[in-house]
Each structure stands twice: as C-alpha cells, then as structure tokens.
Design an enzyme around this catalytic site. Structure first.
Site: not given
Ligand code: DOR
Ligand code: ZN
Length: 353
Positions: A228, A179, A20, A141, A272, A256, A104, A260, A22, A18, A46
C-alpha cells in the site's frame, strides 16, 4: 561525481528515505541489507506500539545500531509516529535535540500498524504549526481512508481532500509525499515545486517503478507484490519513471522495504508490504539503465534527498556493475520465519561491487 561507464557506475553513497526495520528477530536480519548499500535511512515508526516519544526513539535506534554489522558506517534517522494526541513540545524538542529527523503521518487505518494514526487533521493542527516553525519535515502516507473510495483512487482522492487544503493551511510546512504511485501525485509535486520550491518532495519505491497493477495478477495472485499504496495502471508507472529520472529536483529514493513473514503474506488476508532491501540499489539501477538515465541515478539516490532535508551529501561511494542473473534467495529471521524478497523469482541484472 556519478561516473557511468558502460557496465559500471559509481555514485555518492545513497540514502534510503523510507524503510521499515520492524523489531527484534526481524530487525536483526533485515538491517544489514539496508546498511550494506545506504549510508542513512529514514526509519518508519509503525511498530506495535508505535514510536511516539523521544525515549522510544532513542531505545529503538540503539536496537537498530546493535543489528548493524561491525565496521559498516550507517546512521538510522528516526521518525515520530503522529497520533491525534501527540505533543507538540515532545516532537519539537525531539527534532531540535537531534533525535527525530521527521514526523510520520498515517491516516488512521490506511495501512499496516496505522490504527493509532491521525483521524482528522484538525486534531494535529498545533503540532503541524510547531513543525512549520521548526522546519521539521512531515512524511505523509497519502491515501484516503474513506471506505467508499476505490482502492486504486485513494491517492488521487487524498490529494483533493487532504493534501490540497493542508498546503493551503500550512504553506511553509516541509512535506514528503511518500511512495507516490500515480501520475496525479507526480503532477501535484511538480506543480508545488514550481510554485513554492523546497516545500514538497516525494519518494518513489523501486517496486512501483517496476510493476503495475496487472503484474499483481500475472498467472495468479502475487501476494509478495502487494503493498500500500497498491501498484496502479501502466500509465502511472511510466509517470513515476519520468519523475525518478528527472535529475535534480523533488523526487528521491525511498524503498518502503516492508518485510513480512511469508506465512503472513501467503494468507487468506495477506499483509501489505514488499521486502526490497536485499535488491534495492540493484533494482533502481536496472530501471535507470532501462531508461538510458544512469547519469541521473545519483541525483535521485544520493543528492536530492539530502538537499530537501538540509543534510550533507555522503562523501563515500557505491559502485554497481551490470551482472545479469544474480540470484536473490529467501531471508530467514533469527526465529526461523522466512521472508521473500522482491525479485526473488526474476533475479537482478545489476549487482553491488
Ligand atoms: O505496503 C505497505 N507496508 N505500506 C505501508 O504503508 C506500510 C507497510 C508496512 O509497514 O508493512
Ligand atoms: Zn512505508
């Protein structure tokens, strides 16, 4: 093959189920952190706009591969973002053609970039039926989006209102409960595993093994620990630790890692996500060491995931050594945005050799 010996451990090369990554300037800088430790990673879809087609996924995979440092073998496993209007044919042919490893499902508005997510399971029944037939995993999720539900109860509420009816209606659908953050979720996955082995697994992040909800407010608000699902009470963290170290079974590694920009985290309405890729295996290894369970790190990090997905385990290895005090610095994207990694205050107690 795990060989823990005092201050060193060598395991089969792990996978991160899992992440991200970007896109664009952020992707270029974060991908190498994952590729240096993991052989494969399940890539979250996402983006804005989300990855919903075979064509999008192929193009995104190519951008990821372009960011992998040369000479490092790394395979991104692409996922399809489920929407109310998703096409079962597109998803099924993407899976059978080897483009998508999984789907997902974000409940609409549960988290970052989830506005296009599923508003009602009834809208995706046809897709889920086809996935069940194909044996394609659904990654969920698992948080209720009912605004009346307390944020700390959203996972437990999701189990009751959504997950329980879902497994009744789709008893042979392979599901990853993503998660997990609560004892309730751990017990739910364990019960499912004993009743119908192989149909449900769960990923656990490093940060949820290390922090509880009190840590979010230790000495002041800690925006870089906010994600989250949000971290829960200590009893839940301890339940996650027991699940992670339990050896062969349905629990496996999924960081996860969710970068950011610092400015987006340290804001009046902070995003988050915990950016853990720079310290991922170091953090998990520290947890297993603290638990006296280094002999079960390989199951969690390297073999339980492939067993669930029906994939081969990796033949190469990763070695970590205990080396207190390793520093974790900020990371800067190619357009100059700073990202603050997990454990950048504390440092790590293990390091990859
Ligand atoms: O904390 C999180 N950030 N939870 C998620 O489910 C998405 C993720 C994000 O894409 O930043
Ligand atoms: Zn995630």
């Amino acid at each position: 093959m795990a060989s823990p010996s005092g201050n060193q451990i060598t395991i089969r090369r792990p996978d991160d189920w899992h992440v991200h990554f970007r896109d664009h300037a952020m992707l270029d800088v974060v991908v190498p952190f994952t590729a240096r430790q993991f052989a494969r990673a399940i890539v979250m879809p996402n983006l804005t706009p989300p990855v919903t087609t075979i064509e999008n996924a192929i193009a995104y995979k190519a951008r990821i591969m372009a960011a992998v440092p040369s000479g490092i073998p790394f395979e991104p496993l692409m996922t399809c973002y489920l929407t109310d209007t998703a096409s079962a044919d597109e998803i099924s042919s993407g899976y059978r053609g080897g483009v998508f490893a999984a789907v997902k499902m974000y409940p609409a508005n549960a988290t970052t970039n989830s506005a296009a997510g599923v508003t009602d399971i009834a809208n995706v029944r046809g897709v889920l039926e086809r996935m069940q037939e194909d044996g394609m995993p659904l990654l969920i999720h698992g948080e209720s989006t009912d605004p009346a539900i307390d944020i700390f109860d959203r996972e437990a509420c999701f189990i009751e209102r959504t997950m329980t009816p879902l497994i009744k209606d789709f008893p042979e659908l392979k599901i990853v409960f993503e998660h997990v953050t609560t004892e309730d979720a751990v017990q739910f996955v364990e019960a499912r595993q004993s009743q119908a082995p192989g149909y449900m697994a769960a990923t656990i992040t490093a940060h949820h093994l290390m922090i509880n909800r009190t840590d979010l407010f230790r000495g002041g608000m800690r925006p870089h620990l906010y994600c989250l699902p949000v971290a829960k009470r200590e009893k839940h963290r301890l339940a996650l630790r027991r699940a992670a170290i339990s050896g062969p079974g349905p629990f496996f590694l999924g960081t996860d890692t969710a970068p950011h920009a610092r400015t987006a985290k340290e804001s009046a309405c902070g995003c988050a996500g915990v950016f853990s890729a720079p310290v991922a295996m170091e953090a998990y290894t520290q947890v297993f060491d603290e638990e006296g369970a280094l002999d079960h790190l390989e199951a969690f990090a390297s073999t339980n995931g492939p067993a669930f997905y029906g994939m081969d385990v990796n033949e190469t290895t990763l070695t970590l050594e205990k080396s207190p005090g390793a520093d974790v610095g900020s990371v800067f994207s190619s357009n100059g945005e700073e990202v603050v990694p997990f454990l950048s205050d504390e440092g790590t107690t293990w390091r990859c050799v």
